[in-house]
Structure formats: C-alpha cells, structure tokens
Design a protein around this motif. Structure first.
Motif, PDB file in Angstrom:
ATOM      1  N   ALA A 172       0.833  -1.202   0.000  1.00  0.00           N
ATOM      2  CA  ALA A 172       0.000   0.000   0.000  1.00  0.00           C
ATOM      3  C   ALA A 172       0.871   1.256   0.000  1.00  0.00           C
ATOM      4  N   ALA A 173       1.968   1.239   0.756  1.00  0.00           N
ATOM      5  CA  ALA A 173       2.868   2.395   0.798  1.00  0.00           C
ATOM      6  C   ALA A 173       3.517   2.619  -0.565  1.00  0.00           C
ATOM      7  N   VAL A 174       3.949   1.564  -1.222  1.00  0.00           N
ATOM      8  CA  VAL A 174       4.566   1.692  -2.548  1.00  0.00           C
ATOM      9  C   VAL A 174       3.544   2.237  -3.542  1.00  0.00           C
ATOM     10  N   SER A 175       2.329   1.737  -3.501  1.00  0.00           N
ATOM     11  CA  SER A 175       1.280   2.233  -4.405  1.00  0.00           C
ATOM     12  C   SER A 175       1.033   3.715  -4.185  1.00  0.00           C
ATOM     13  N   SER A 176       0.992   4.114  -2.919  1.00  0.00           N
ATOM     14  CA  SER A 176       0.779   5.524  -2.598  1.00  0.00           C
ATOM     15  C   SER A 176       1.930   6.388  -3.118  1.00  0.00           C
ATOM     16  N   MET A 177       3.170   5.900  -2.948  1.00  0.00           N
ATOM     17  CA  MET A 177       4.324   6.659  -3.453  1.00  0.00           C
ATOM     18  C   MET A 177       4.275   6.784  -4.964  1.00  0.00           C
ATOM     19  N   ARG A 178       3.892   5.709  -5.651  1.00  0.00           N
ATOM     20  CA  ARG A 178       3.802   5.757  -7.113  1.00  0.00           C
ATOM     21  C   ARG A 178       2.744   6.744  -7.570  1.00  0.00           C
ATOM     22  N   GLU A 179       1.588   6.751  -6.899  1.00  0.00           N
ATOM     23  CA  GLU A 179       0.531   7.693  -7.252  1.00  0.00           C
ATOM     24  C   GLU A 179       0.988   9.130  -7.033  1.00  0.00           C
ATOM     25  N   THR A 180       1.654   9.377  -5.919  1.00  0.00           N
ATOM     26  CA  THR A 180       2.163  10.718  -5.624  1.00  0.00           C
ATOM     27  C   THR A 180       3.182  11.138  -6.674  1.00  0.00           C
ATOM     28  N   ALA A 181       4.096  10.242  -7.023  1.00  0.00           N
ATOM     29  CA  ALA A 181       5.108  10.544  -8.032  1.00  0.00           C
ATOM     30  C   ALA A 181       4.458  10.853  -9.373  1.00  0.00           C
ATOM     31  N   ALA A 182       3.456  10.087  -9.755  1.00  0.00           N
ATOM     32  CA  ALA A 182       2.782  10.320 -11.036  1.00  0.00           C
ATOM     33  C   ALA A 182       2.082  11.672 -11.036  1.00  0.00           C
ATOM     34  N   ARG A 183       1.420  12.034  -9.918  1.00  0.00           N
ATOM     35  CA  ARG A 183       0.751  13.341  -9.834  1.00  0.00           C
ATOM     36  C   ARG A 183       1.743  14.482  -9.945  1.00  0.00           C
TER      37      ARG A 183
END
Length: 95
Positions: free
Chosen positions: A60-71
């Motif tokens: 879940a933390a990795v997914s959140s980091m990826r979403e933040t990076a993409a934004r």
C-alpha cells in the motif's frame, strides 16, 4: 466490519473478543479516527498473519508513493535525478 471506540472496548471488551474469535473484524477508533484493525487469528498462524499484514502495508505504501510521483510528474525521472534527490535528502537530514 464493525467500528468500535476505545470506550466501547473498555466497557464491552468481552463481547469484542468473542466476535473476534468467531471471525469478525473491527476497526478501533479514537475520537472518531481509525487507529487499529482488529482480527481474530489462530494461535499457530501468528507469524504468518503478521508477515502478510506487513507485506500488505508495504504494498500500500509503494502504491501511494507511485501515485504521488505520477501526480507530481516524477514518474519518468532518470537514475541521475533519483540519486540527486537521495543526496539532497541526506544533506537535509544531516542539517
């Protein structure tokens, strides 16, 4: 899924433990905010359950980091840019 307050836990803890043994799950709240996930587990599977929960939290933390990076438009940075970010963060920690 039940939501239970800390106060309810103190007053009716026995009821909650019974439900957990029966397979129910609950979210423990403090001041209306979730603070813990409660689930019954078999005695012989404690380590397995802990590993699975830790793995799920990490994913879940990795997914959140990826979403933040993409934004932020950081989804396509180079290795050099990554290393520069790491160096900057380390400098900042040292003060």
């Amino acid at each position: 899924m039940r939501f239970i307050t800390v106060r309810e836990l103190r007053l009716r803890g026995g009821d909650l433990w019974r439900l957990l043994r029966e397979g129910e799950e609950a979210i423990l709240t403090v001041n209306g905010k979730p603070v813990a996930f409660l689930a019954g587990i078999d005695e012989g599977r404690v380590e397995e359950v802990i590993r699975a929960l830790r793995r799920a939290k990490a994913q879940a933390a990795v997914s959140s980091m990826r979403e933040t990076a993409a934004r932020r438009g950081l989804g396509r940075i180079t290795q050099e840019e990554i290393e520069a970010e790491i160096r900057a963060a380390r400098r900042e920690r040292r003060g």
